[in-house]
Design an enzyme around this catalytic site. Structure first.
Site, short mmCIF file in Angstrom:
data_model
loop_
_atom_site.label_atom_id
_atom_site.label_comp_id
_atom_site.label_asym_id
_atom_site.label_seq_id
_atom_site.Cartn_x
_atom_site.Cartn_y
_atom_site.Cartn_z
N HIS A 1 0.91 -1.10 -0.01
CA HIS A 1 0.05 -0.06 0.04
C HIS A 1 0.91 1.21 0.18
O HIS A 1 1.90 1.13 0.64
CB HIS A 1 -0.78 0.07 1.19
N ASP B 1 2.41 1.81 3.36
CA ASP B 1 3.17 0.91 4.14
C ASP B 1 4.67 1.43 3.61
O ASP B 1 5.52 1.37 4.61
CB ASP B 1 3.18 -0.44 3.33
C1 XLS Z 1 -7.36 -6.53 4.87
C2 XLS Z 1 -6.79 -6.66 3.24
C3 XLS Z 1 -5.84 -5.88 2.86
C4 XLS Z 1 -5.89 -5.96 1.40
C5 XLS Z 1 -5.14 -4.96 0.51
O1 XLS Z 1 -7.90 -7.18 5.50
O2 XLS Z 1 -6.79 -8.08 3.21
O3 XLS Z 1 -4.50 -6.27 3.21
O4 XLS Z 1 -5.25 -7.34 0.83
O5 XLS Z 1 -5.45 -3.66 0.98
#
Ligand code: XLS
Ligand code: NI
Ligand code: NI
Length: 437
Positions: free
Chosen positions: A101, A104
């Protein structure tokens, strides 16, 4: 190259007899399964958020994870250092891909402009490491759920400025994904849902979400991004009603809004089970509609009712996943992304290696077992035979659409009684599958 994980060698395949915890027992990247190497079939990806931003904190306690390279600050310097550690990890593990993301990899600045600048800076380091190591970006995405501005959602917020902010954030995230050669872009709804209908205009929120996705795809195409768009279903968390509850809800949304040919699904195991489905169900439901794009490989805990995002170790689960994935000849351009985190009790950096090695081995083994089941046609033959009444006669005419209710009434009045039913043989088939494990 051994700056951050000095005690860890390059992880190699040593075969099933190996007792080395830092070796693959089943994942031999060069082994060919149904015409593809395991490396190309599985397209493993390390996720940045859990693996490099996870702290081990939970609603009851503070951070536990030791990450010596991370000073815990929001500085650009720390973010870049983290990139170096991440690529050393991914390279030693031998995963061909990673995902992130926007927030991140780089900190949120005081303004949108500053956040964009910081992301641009970190992207330079990411690009440099990608070029140096050959690791590629499976997908990028934007975090539209952590910042307080997204308390009511992002594209489904009641506040148009929040929609605009989210759009600007996704615009930048797509541009960075494109610049890094990303092969997919993911939308996960985050807070796109609601808690109570007393204060919610569901129709407007859903319309806004569709408008948002169209604009994202349009922008991507305008800048030449050719990657695949993916929508990730998840029920319950964080809102009570998530608009992206499961594969069925997502596909209905995409189809109803003219997005079905533009966006596929990224399916996650723990989200499937929270929605009351098996992962195999979600995969097959998407596959038969040409919408199975990629997976977030993890597992939940049947005794805990939330998204525990554990690493997958259950061979039965991975076999079921691979039965569906092999049926569509793999996931490319998608892949198998470990959207999974180590337990907060597993606080040492080495635990990250054990976790990923286990997940990769579990999927490799599942792939081999699924391929063996498919080679012998044990399930396929049974299923084919089970539906044979539709291969000819009245069944065939039903499938062709050449009979009406009146025709069927006439057919049954003449015939009088149905052909006898046959056993579904569920237990026998379960026993047969177990013979391959
Ligand atoms: C959250 C989601 C997230 C997505 C990406 O529960 O799994 O991690 O994979 O935004
Ligand atoms: Ni996910
Ligand atoms: Ni999850």
């Amino acid at each position: 190259m051994t700056e951050f994980f000095p005690d860890v060698p390059i992880i190699r395949y040593e075969g099933a007899a190996s007792r080395n915890p830092l070796a693959f027992k089943h994942y031999n990247p060069d082994e060919v399964i149904e015409g593809q190497t395991l490396k190309d079939l599985l397209r493993f990806s390390v996720c940045y958020w859990h693996t490099f931003r996870g702290t081990g904190s939970d609603p009851f306690g503070a951070a536990t994870l030791q990450r010596p390279w991370d000073d815990g600050s929001d500085s650009l310097e720390n973010a870049v250092k983290r990139v170096r550690a991440a690529f050393e990890f991914i390279t030693k593990l031998g995963a061909p891909f990673y995902c992130f993301h926007d927030r991140d990899v780089s900190p949120e600045g005081a303004t949108l402009k500053e956040s964009n600048r910081l992301l641009g800076e970190v992207a330079k380091a990411l690009k440099e490491e990608q070029q140096k190591t050959g690791v590629r970006l499976l997908w990028g995405t934007a975090n539209l759920f952590s910042h307080p501005r997204y308390m009511h959602g992002a594209a489904t917020s009641c506040n148009a400025d929040v929609f605009a902010y989210a759009a600007a954030q996704v615009k930048k995230a797509i541009e960075v994904t494109h610049a890094l050669g990303g092969v997919n872009y993911v939308f996960w709804g985050g807070r796109e849902g609601y808690m109570n209908l007393y204060n919610t205009n569901m129709k407007r929120e859903l319309d806004h979400l569709a408008r948002f996705m169209h604009m994202a795809v349009d922008h991507a195409r305008a800048i030449g991004f050719k990657g695949q768009f993916l929508f990730e279903p998840k029920p319950k968390e964080p809102t009570k009603h998530q608009y992206d509850f499961d594969a069925a809800a997502c596909l209905n949304f995409l189809r109803a809004n003219g997005l079905i040919d533009k966006v596929k699904l990224n399916l996650e195991t723990n989200h499937a089970t929270l929605a009351g489905h098996t992962m195999m169900h979600e995969l097959e439901y998407a596959r038969i509609q040409g919408a199975l794009g990629s997976i977030d490989a993890n597992t939940g805990d049947l005794l805990l009712g939330w998204d525990t995002d554990q690493f997958p170790t259950d061979i039965y689960l991975t076999t079921q996943c691979m039965l569906v994935i092999l049926e569509q000849k793999g996931l490319a351009p998608g892949g198998v992304n470990f959207d999974a985190k180590v337990r907060r009790e597993s606080f040492e950096p080495i635990d990250l290696f054990h976790a990923h090695i286990g997940g990769m081995d579990a999927f490799a083994r599942g792939a081999k077992i699924a391929a063996a089941i498919r080679k012998d046609n044990v399930l396929a033959d049974f299923v084919k035979k089970r539906y044979r009444s539709y291969d000819e006669g009245i069944g065939r005419r039903i499938e062709e659409g050449s009979v009406s209710f009146a025709d069927l009434e006439k057919y049954m009045l003449e015939k009088g009684a149905c052909a006898p039913n046959e056993s579904g043989r569920q237990e026998m088939l379960e026993n047969i599958v177990n013979q391959y494990l």
